[in-house]
Scaffold this motif. Structure first.
Motif, PDB file in Angstrom:
ATOM      1  N   ARG A 134       0.840  -1.210   0.000  1.00 56.87           N
ATOM      2  CA  ARG A 134       0.000   0.000   0.000  1.00 56.87           C
ATOM      3  C   ARG A 134       0.871   1.255   0.000  1.00 56.87           C
ATOM      4  O   ARG A 134       0.597   2.220  -0.719  1.00 56.87           O
ATOM      5  N   ALA A 135       1.943   1.256   0.797  1.00 55.69           N
ATOM      6  CA  ALA A 135       2.859   2.400   0.828  1.00 55.69           C
ATOM      7  C   ALA A 135       3.476   2.615  -0.548  1.00 55.69           C
ATOM      8  O   ALA A 135       3.556   3.750  -1.044  1.00 55.69           O
ATOM      9  N   TYR A 136       3.891   1.538  -1.178  1.00 52.24           N
ATOM     10  CA  TYR A 136       4.518   1.621  -2.496  1.00 52.24           C
ATOM     11  C   TYR A 136       3.556   2.220  -3.523  1.00 52.24           C
ATOM     12  O   TYR A 136       3.934   3.072  -4.333  1.00 52.24           O
ATOM     13  N   GLU A 137       2.304   1.778  -3.472  1.00 54.03           N
ATOM     14  CA  GLU A 137       1.316   2.223  -4.456  1.00 54.03           C
ATOM     15  C   GLU A 137       0.802   3.636  -4.164  1.00 54.03           C
ATOM     16  O   GLU A 137       0.689   4.471  -5.065  1.00 54.03           O
ATOM     17  N   GLU A 138       0.478   3.915  -2.897  1.00 54.42           N
ATOM     18  CA  GLU A 138      -0.163   5.188  -2.569  1.00 54.42           C
ATOM     19  C   GLU A 138       0.781   6.392  -2.670  1.00 54.42           C
ATOM     20  O   GLU A 138       0.316   7.510  -2.878  1.00 54.42           O
ATOM     21  N   LEU A 139       2.075   6.159  -2.524  1.00 53.93           N
ATOM     22  CA  LEU A 139       3.026   7.265  -2.622  1.00 53.93           C
ATOM     23  C   LEU A 139       3.750   7.301  -3.969  1.00 53.93           C
ATOM     24  O   LEU A 139       4.668   8.099  -4.157  1.00 53.93           O
ATOM     25  N   ALA A 140       3.314   6.478  -4.897  1.00 54.90           N
ATOM     26  CA  ALA A 140       3.967   6.423  -6.211  1.00 54.90           C
ATOM     27  C   ALA A 140       3.901   7.758  -6.939  1.00 54.90           C
ATOM     28  O   ALA A 140       4.783   8.081  -7.744  1.00 54.90           O
ATOM     29  N   GLY A 141       2.869   8.563  -6.668  1.00 56.26           N
ATOM     30  CA  GLY A 141       2.738   9.857  -7.324  1.00 56.26           C
ATOM     31  C   GLY A 141       3.321  11.013  -6.531  1.00 56.26           C
ATOM     32  O   GLY A 141       3.186  12.167  -6.934  1.00 56.26           O
ATOM     33  N   PHE A 142       3.995  10.712  -5.419  1.00 57.01           N
ATOM     34  CA  PHE A 142       4.540  11.777  -4.571  1.00 57.01           C
ATOM     35  C   PHE A 142       5.691  12.485  -5.280  1.00 57.01           C
ATOM     36  O   PHE A 142       6.550  11.860  -5.894  1.00 57.01           O
TER      37      PHE A 142
END
Length: 196
Positions: A134-142
């Protein structure tokens, strides 16, 4: 003679630092509020207390010789399966951080690295695989951009929490050895982006 655990890092400024720390806590990483959001230059290192004054002087000399440089965080990466870490990637500033960490480790506190140096900002460590995903996916656009103007020395207490001991601002003397001078204004951080 006692010992102390030291670390040297570049703090991720506001509003990015708190945002990433809150996200890290939200993924279930219990260490999130013990560790300021940062890019490591010297990993946790146990040092004799007698060596600390000389190390502080060394850090001051290193910082005095450097000028600010641009840093950009963008997207995510992971060290899995080698290490249970998800991180935000550096898209700009990698060469600067790599050169500075070598200078930091060239003084009275010598530290061999367990892995090749890879500057990053940890956002999940040793948590459930689903939360890591989830961390990898949710912050991919950071994305975040700012000018780095110094680094700091931190100490770790008995409870594992890190505390800033001293800031070391760059005095603007020169660029990192072997790197071109940075052009452009030394501006304040912009608003972070979490674009998909």
């Amino acid at each position: 003679m006692g010992t102390v655990t030291l670390g040297v890092s570049i703090a991720v400024p506001e509003p990015y630092g708190s945002l990433l720390q809150q996200r890290r806590a939200g993924f279930g990483d219990a260490a999130a509020h013990c560790i300021p959001t940062h890019v490591t230059l010297l990993p946790p290192t146990e040092v004799d207390t007698d060596a600390v004054p000389a190390f502080r002087l060394h850090l001051a000399r290193v910082a005095d010789g450097l000028r600010p440089f641009r840093m950009r965080l963008q997207g995510t990466g992971t060290f899995r399966p080698l290490s249970a870490v998800v991180y935000v990637r550096l898209a700009e500033g990698i060469e600067d951080c790599s050169a500075i960490q070598e200078l930091v480790r060239s003084g009275p506190v010598h530290r061999e690295l367990q892995f090749p140096y890879h500057p990053h900002v940890t956002v999940a460590h040793d948590i459930a695989d689903e939360a890591m995903d989830r961390a990898y996916e949710e912050l991919a656009g950071f994305r975040a951009d700012w000018t780095v103007s110094g680094f700091a020395l931190y100490t770790r207490d008995d409870d594992g929490a890190w505390h800033k001991a001293q800031d070391y601002p760059f005095a603007g003397g020169r660029t990192v050895p072997g790197l071109p001078a940075q052009a452009g204004p030394l501006d304040a951080p912009a608003e972070p982006s979490l674009r998909p």
